[in-house]
Design an enzyme around this catalytic site. Structure first.
Site, PDB file in Angstrom:
ATOM      1  N   ARG A 122       0.707  -1.238  -0.155  1.00  0.00           N
ATOM      2  CA  ARG A 122       0.060   0.039  -0.081  1.00  0.00           C
ATOM      3  C   ARG A 122       0.813   1.330  -0.001  1.00  0.00           C
ATOM      4  NH1 ARG A 122      -3.196  -2.992   3.631  1.00  0.00           N
ATOM      5  NH2 ARG A 122      -4.696  -3.824   2.354  1.00  0.00           N
ATOM      6  N   LYS A 144       3.130  11.273 -11.184  1.00  0.00           N
ATOM      7  CA  LYS A 144       1.984  10.550 -12.057  1.00  0.00           C
ATOM      8  C   LYS A 144       2.852   9.425 -12.155  1.00  0.00           C
ATOM      9  CE  LYS A 144      -0.971  13.891 -14.511  1.00  0.00           C
ATOM     10  NZ  LYS A 144      -1.105  14.341 -15.809  1.00  0.00           N
ATOM     11  N   GLU A 186       8.916  17.683 -25.034  1.00  0.00           N
ATOM     12  CA  GLU A 186       8.437  18.344 -23.816  1.00  0.00           C
ATOM     13  C   GLU A 186       8.894  19.542 -22.943  1.00  0.00           C
ATOM     14  OE1 GLU A 186       5.803  16.750 -22.360  1.00  0.00           O
ATOM     15  OE2 GLU A 186       6.183  14.335 -22.443  1.00  0.00           O
ATOM     16  N   LYS A 228       7.311  22.978 -14.034  1.00  0.00           N
ATOM     17  CA  LYS A 228       6.505  21.927 -13.746  1.00  0.00           C
ATOM     18  C   LYS A 228       6.229  21.633 -12.128  1.00  0.00           C
ATOM     19  CE  LYS A 228       5.342  17.099 -14.109  1.00  0.00           C
ATOM     20  NZ  LYS A 228       5.312  15.980 -14.909  1.00  0.00           N
ATOM     21  N   GLU A 238      -4.358  17.450 -10.756  1.00  0.00           N
ATOM     22  CA  GLU A 238      -4.927  17.841 -11.919  1.00  0.00           C
ATOM     23  C   GLU A 238      -6.561  18.117 -11.931  1.00  0.00           C
ATOM     24  OE1 GLU A 238      -3.131  15.825 -15.260  1.00  0.00           O
ATOM     25  OE2 GLU A 238      -5.039  16.073 -16.454  1.00  0.00           O
ATOM     26  N   ARG A 242      -2.972  21.754 -14.119  1.00  0.00           N
ATOM     27  CA  ARG A 242      -1.857  20.933 -14.562  1.00  0.00           C
ATOM     28  C   ARG A 242      -2.567  20.218 -15.565  1.00  0.00           C
ATOM     29  NH1 ARG A 242       0.873  16.140 -10.806  1.00  0.00           N
ATOM     30  NH2 ARG A 242       2.214  15.160 -12.671  1.00  0.00           N
ATOM     31  N   ASN A 246      -0.610  18.648 -20.545  1.00  0.00           N
ATOM     32  CA  ASN A 246      -0.972  17.787 -21.686  1.00  0.00           C
ATOM     33  C   ASN A 246      -1.177  18.244 -22.847  1.00  0.00           C
ATOM     34  OD1 ASN A 246      -0.732  15.689 -19.931  1.00  0.00           O
ATOM     35  ND2 ASN A 246      -2.881  15.941 -19.025  1.00  0.00           N
ATOM     36  N   HIS A 249      -1.253  16.114 -25.899  1.00  0.00           N
ATOM     37  CA  HIS A 249      -1.132  14.820 -25.417  1.00  0.00           C
ATOM     38  C   HIS A 249      -2.472  13.899 -25.797  1.00  0.00           C
ATOM     39  CE1 HIS A 249       2.328  16.079 -23.324  1.00  0.00           C
ATOM     40  NE2 HIS A 249       2.482  14.794 -22.797  1.00  0.00           N
ATOM     41  N   HIS A 253      -1.650  10.605 -27.273  1.00  0.00           N
ATOM     42  CA  HIS A 253      -1.771   9.227 -26.673  1.00  0.00           C
ATOM     43  C   HIS A 253      -2.546   8.413 -27.731  1.00  0.00           C
ATOM     44  CE1 HIS A 253      -1.331  10.691 -22.329  1.00  0.00           C
ATOM     45  NE2 HIS A 253       0.083  10.543 -23.212  1.00  0.00           N
ATOM     46  N   HIS A 266       6.946   8.600 -27.442  1.00  0.00           N
ATOM     47  CA  HIS A 266       6.014   9.458 -26.705  1.00  0.00           C
ATOM     48  C   HIS A 266       6.417  10.681 -27.225  1.00  0.00           C
ATOM     49  CE1 HIS A 266       3.533  11.233 -23.675  1.00  0.00           C
ATOM     50  NE2 HIS A 266       4.397  11.968 -23.353  1.00  0.00           N
TER      51      HIS A 266
HETATM   52  P1  NAD Z   1      12.048   5.332 -22.292  1.00  0.00           P
HETATM   53  O1  NAD Z   1      11.863   5.362 -20.835  1.00  0.00           O
HETATM   54  O2  NAD Z   1      11.605   4.302 -22.933  1.00  0.00           O
HETATM   55  O3  NAD Z   1      13.553   5.750 -22.504  1.00  0.00           O
HETATM   56  C1  NAD Z   1      13.997   5.811 -23.987  1.00  0.00           C
HETATM   57  C2  NAD Z   1      15.229   4.875 -24.269  1.00  0.00           C
HETATM   58  O4  NAD Z   1      16.408   5.394 -23.836  1.00  0.00           O
HETATM   59  C3  NAD Z   1      15.028   3.227 -23.637  1.00  0.00           C
HETATM   60  O5  NAD Z   1      15.488   2.565 -24.749  1.00  0.00           O
HETATM   61  C4  NAD Z   1      15.884   3.525 -22.611  1.00  0.00           C
HETATM   62  O6  NAD Z   1      16.567   1.942 -22.283  1.00  0.00           O
HETATM   63  C5  NAD Z   1      16.993   4.440 -23.177  1.00  0.00           C
HETATM   64  N1  NAD Z   1      17.751   5.071 -22.252  1.00  0.00           N
HETATM   65  C6  NAD Z   1      17.427   5.644 -21.117  1.00  0.00           C
HETATM   66  N2  NAD Z   1      18.254   6.619 -20.685  1.00  0.00           N
HETATM   67  C7  NAD Z   1      19.331   6.610 -21.509  1.00  0.00           C
HETATM   68  C8  NAD Z   1      20.920   6.722 -21.385  1.00  0.00           C
HETATM   69  N3  NAD Z   1      21.042   7.738 -20.522  1.00  0.00           N
HETATM   70  N4  NAD Z   1      21.482   6.696 -22.309  1.00  0.00           N
HETATM   71  C9  NAD Z   1      21.198   5.559 -23.303  1.00  0.00           C
HETATM   72  N5  NAD Z   1      20.013   5.060 -23.384  1.00  0.00           N
HETATM   73  C10 NAD Z   1      19.092   5.430 -22.553  1.00  0.00           C
HETATM   74  O7  NAD Z   1      11.517   6.795 -22.839  1.00  0.00           O
HETATM   75  P2  NAD Z   1      11.321   8.244 -22.124  1.00  0.00           P
HETATM   76  O8  NAD Z   1      10.937   9.088 -23.452  1.00  0.00           O
HETATM   77  O9  NAD Z   1      12.388   8.537 -21.176  1.00  0.00           O
HETATM   78  O10 NAD Z   1       9.844   8.212 -21.303  1.00  0.00           O
HETATM   79  C11 NAD Z   1       8.604   8.030 -22.019  1.00  0.00           C
HETATM   80  C12 NAD Z   1       7.649   7.834 -21.084  1.00  0.00           C
HETATM   81  O11 NAD Z   1       7.193   8.480 -20.032  1.00  0.00           O
HETATM   82  C13 NAD Z   1       6.174   7.220 -21.538  1.00  0.00           C
HETATM   83  O12 NAD Z   1       5.801   6.142 -21.103  1.00  0.00           O
HETATM   84  C14 NAD Z   1       5.473   8.442 -21.100  1.00  0.00           C
HETATM   85  O13 NAD Z   1       3.982   7.915 -20.972  1.00  0.00           O
HETATM   86  C15 NAD Z   1       5.916   8.903 -19.737  1.00  0.00           C
HETATM   87  N6  NAD Z   1       5.628  10.144 -19.377  1.00  0.00           N
HETATM   88  C16 NAD Z   1       5.393  10.271 -18.095  1.00  0.00           C
HETATM   89  C17 NAD Z   1       5.117  11.338 -17.465  1.00  0.00           C
HETATM   90  C18 NAD Z   1       4.701  11.542 -15.859  1.00  0.00           C
HETATM   91  O14 NAD Z   1       4.370  12.698 -15.565  1.00  0.00           O
HETATM   92  N7  NAD Z   1       4.908  10.492 -15.016  1.00  0.00           N
HETATM   93  C19 NAD Z   1       5.216  12.562 -18.427  1.00  0.00           C
HETATM   94  C20 NAD Z   1       5.788  12.425 -19.558  1.00  0.00           C
HETATM   95  C21 NAD Z   1       5.900  11.274 -20.132  1.00  0.00           C
HETATM   96  N1  GLY Z   2       3.151  15.227 -17.878  1.00  0.00           N
HETATM   97  C1  GLY Z   2       1.954  15.738 -17.436  1.00  0.00           C
HETATM   98  C2  GLY Z   2       1.850  15.886 -16.005  1.00  0.00           C
HETATM   99  O1  GLY Z   2       2.722  15.434 -15.410  1.00  0.00           O
HETATM  100  O2  GLY Z   2       0.941  16.254 -15.525  1.00  0.00           O
END
Ligand code: NAD
Ligand code: GLY
Length: 361
Positions: A122, A144, A186, A228, A238, A242, A246, A249, A253, A266
């Site tokens: 939890r 998030k 972003e 942010k 949100e 917030r 998006n 997005h 998405h 993404h």
């Molecule tokens: P990812 O996590 O898939 O990383 C991209 C690639 O880069 C992967 O292959 C990873 O192994 C590689 N990698 C990571 N760090 C590296 C480094 N330093 N050197 C070499 N390779 C490296 O993609 P991302 O773009 O980081 O994240 C996308 C995700 O984030 C999506 O799922 C999206 O929905 C999520 N997201 C979440 C929020 C939130 O607020 N929680 C906000 C925006 C995006």
């Molecule tokens: N990436 C959008 C949020 O964190 O609200």
């Protein structure tokens, strides 16, 4: 500023936390030990990232009870199966409620690890060590967490804030060009949606950013995190403001879901999404053609897509968008720009204009 002083603080009263930003942070043992206080520590990563960056963390934590959990790489593995993998290993090692999970990787690892931390017994602590540009400027901040469902992006999740965020800018040196550019989407989003001054700065410094000039990058990451952090402090769950984070997005998405979370990154999907949002806003008379062109030009210069995939017809596109978490009673609410650095969440647009816009692409 020394690495021990946070560059930014996310102000959420007793759940406030620091964001440390700098070069070489992973070699600062005292910073790592002060950020990760639990005796039992599970570092979650994937093979590619762990091979590059797990060692300094494990060395710093050598006196603790540590576990390294490796997940398969890629957005298509951001599923409940990944949560099961983590939880299975935590139970196997008898990790209790005082443990801490550490997300070492991009947004995929960060979102999964955060959700595992929100759910295990939890809720346990977690720390974000983001290694992609996208994760450093966005996903590691704000709490998030979650995973995808095959029928909808980020459909399962929880709000769960980290204890701290450690951004080592040196990790960006190993990032591929494509992933780096996707992260830029972003960064540009913050300027377009919320901050005209930052938008101007990005426009002027785009070439330096794409060259990964260190001081330009440090400023882009710190400014993005500050924007942010302010939004999250004002509207953690949100209820209003917030949602502006998006921009693009809802379209993006839908593209990711349609393409099975595998062919579009993404950042690429939301880049096309922000261009669609700008075109709709122009058609609706919310912005002038100059801002629409400026938006498309920024993404083109960054090497990001400005159009959605050609095989995505408007019926499918709109059905996918209706599953967005901002939708209410099937009504699609969109974030649309209304000026440089200004945006609104609205359902007050012509559905016909939207269909025409999508069919034109
Ligand atoms: P990812 O996590 O898939 O990383 C991209 C690639 O880069 C992967 O292959 C990873 O192994 C590689 N990698 C990571 N760090 C590296 C480094 N330093 N050197 C070499 N390779 C490296 O993609 P991302 O773009 O980081 O994240 C996308 C995700 O984030 C999506 O799922 C999206 O929905 C999520 N997201 C979440 C929020 C939130 O607020 N929680 C906000 C925006 C995006
Ligand atoms: N990436 C959008 C949020 O964190 O609200």
């Amino acid at each position: 500023m020394t690495p021990n002083e946070p560059a930014v603080t996310v102000d959420l009263d007793e759940r406030s936390y620091p964001i440390h930003i700098g070069c070489g942070l992973l070699s600062h043992t005292d910073l790592i030990l002060s950020a990760i206080t639990s005796q039992q520590v599970c570092i979650v990563s994937n093979e590619q990232v762990a091979a590059l960056y797990a060692e300094p963390l494990l060395n710093a934590l050598s006196e603790r009870d540590t576990l390294l959990t490796l997940l398969p790489e890629g957005e298509q593995h951001k599923t409940l199966g990944a949560i099961d993998t983590i939880v299975d290993q935590l139970i196997e090692r008898a990790f209790d409620r005082t443990c801490c999970l550490v997300a070492l990787g991009g947004g995929v690892v960060g979102d999964i690890t955060g959700f595992a931390a929100a759910s295990y017994q939890r809720g346990v602590k977690f720390v974000q060590v983001p290694t992609t540009l996208l994760a450093q400027v966005d996903s590691s901040v704000g709490g998030k967490t979650g995973v995808n469902h095959e029928r909808g992006k980020n459909m399962i999740g929880a709000f769960h804030q980290p204890e701290s965020v450690l951004v080592d800018l040196d990790t960006l040196n190993s990032l591929s060009d494509r992933e780096f550019r996707a992260g830029m989407a972003e960064v540009i989003k913050y300027g377009l949606a919320l901050d005209a001054e930052f938008l101007d700065w990005i426009d002027t410094n785009l070439d330096a950013l794409l060259r990964r000039d260190q001081s330009a990058l440090a400023k882009a990451v710190a400014t993005s995190c500050r924007i942010k952090a302010d939004v999250v402090a004002a509207d953690e769950r949100e209820a209003g403001q917030r949602a502006l984070l998006n921009l693009g997005h809802t379209f993006g998405h839908a593209i990711e879901t349609h393409t099975g979370y595998s062919s579009w990154l993404h950042g690429e999907a939301i880049s096309a999404g922000m261009c669609l949002a700008a075109r709709l806003a122009e058609t609706e008379g919310l912005i002038d053609s100059a801002l629409r062109r400026r938006t498309e030009d920024l993404f083109t210069r960054t090497g990001l897509p400005t159009e959605p995939p050609h095989n995505l017809d408007s019926d499918t596109f709109i059905a996918l968008m209706a599953r967005d978490k901002k939708a209410r009673s099937g009504e699609i609410r969109l974030v649309l720009p209304v000026g440089p650095g200004k945006s609104v969440t609205t359902s007050d647009y012509s559905q016909r204009n939207m269909v025409q816009l999508i069919d034109k692409t």
